[in-house]
Design an enzyme around this catalytic site. Structure first.
Site, PDB file in Angstrom:
ATOM      1  CG  ASP A 119      -2.022   1.003   1.170  1.00 24.98           C
ATOM      2  OD1 ASP A 119      -1.815   2.083   0.564  1.00 24.98           O
ATOM      3  OD2 ASP A 119      -3.093   0.731   1.720  1.00 24.98           O
ATOM      4  CE1 TYR A 194      -4.107  -5.183  -6.426  1.00 23.85           C
ATOM      5  CE2 TYR A 194      -2.868  -6.308  -4.724  1.00 23.85           C
ATOM      6  CZ  TYR A 194      -4.007  -5.646  -5.130  1.00 23.85           C
ATOM      7  OH  TYR A 194      -5.033  -5.451  -4.248  1.00 23.85           O
TER       8      TYR A 194
END
Length: 214
Positions: A119, A194
């Site tokens: 993140d 991702y």
């Protein structure tokens, strides 16, 4: 954003597979080789997501023991499915928050750390939450062996540049800095979910390999 929807079956599935998702990782601190039953190098991934990376790494490197950490229950059960279905004896998972990895790993116990698509916490007031903030680097330095490495991959250029500065200010040696990982055609690179997604959309993938000061 990570998958967060509720999975009513998650608790029971985790309990049924407590040999893969370790119930009390704090008990294994300093004893991870015993937990795996071998003397292999120990690599950990902080923020394992749905487990594509740790599955691929465990398959590609059976001579290494891997521990993946993920705090979101609805996500870690997806990683659990992969590890179980592929029967990977050298992979374990922790449903834990990595606020302080020193609670789960002893000093000089880990050979390598992976930070994959963490993140970015883009707002300045959230800087302390970034996994490359200096307080986290102190933890990594503690649990890594003197010759240990940290490998970071991200699609977020701001986080990557911030991290390079943070590593340098901490006194780390940057052994590799790659601004377009996939242009290297690295056959040993194992992609995360991702990574596949962002690469298909045309985004460059950044990677660095870091050694901490002795």
């Amino acid at each position: 954003m990570r998958l967060r929807q509720n999975k009513p079956w998650a608790d029971d599935y985790i309990k049924e597979n407590h040999h893969i998702i370790i119930d009390e990782p704090f008990v294994n601190k300093g004893k991870w080789k015993e937990a795996f039953g071998n003397d292999q190098p120990l690599h950990i991934e902080i923020g394992s997501g749905k487990g594509k990376f740790i599955q691929g790494m465990a398959e590609q490197f059976p001579e290494v023991s891997f521990v993946g950490m993920e705090r979101v229950k609805a996500v870690i059960v997806m990683a659990l499915k992969k590890v179980k279905e592929h029967e990977l004896p050298n992979a374990r998972l922790l449903h834990e928050n990595a606020n302080d990895v020193r609670e789960m790993f002893e000093e000089n116990e880990v050979d390598q750390i992976y930070l994959n698509f963490s993140d970015p916490w883009p707002k300045n007031r959230h800087e302390k939450r970034r996994l490359t903030y200096h307080t986290f680097l102190e933890q990594y330095q503690s649990i890594l062996k003197p010759e240990g490495r940290l490998v970071m991959k991200t699609d977020n250029r701001h986080l990557f540049e911030y991290s390079l500065v943070s590593f340098s200010q901490f006194g780390c040696v940057l052994e590799e800095v790659t601004m377009d990982l996939h242009s290297l055609d690295d056959e040993t690179n194992v992609m995360t979910e991702y990574e596949e997604k962002f690469s298909e959309q045309g985004y460059p993938i950044y990677r660095c390999v870091v050694r901490f000061p002795s």
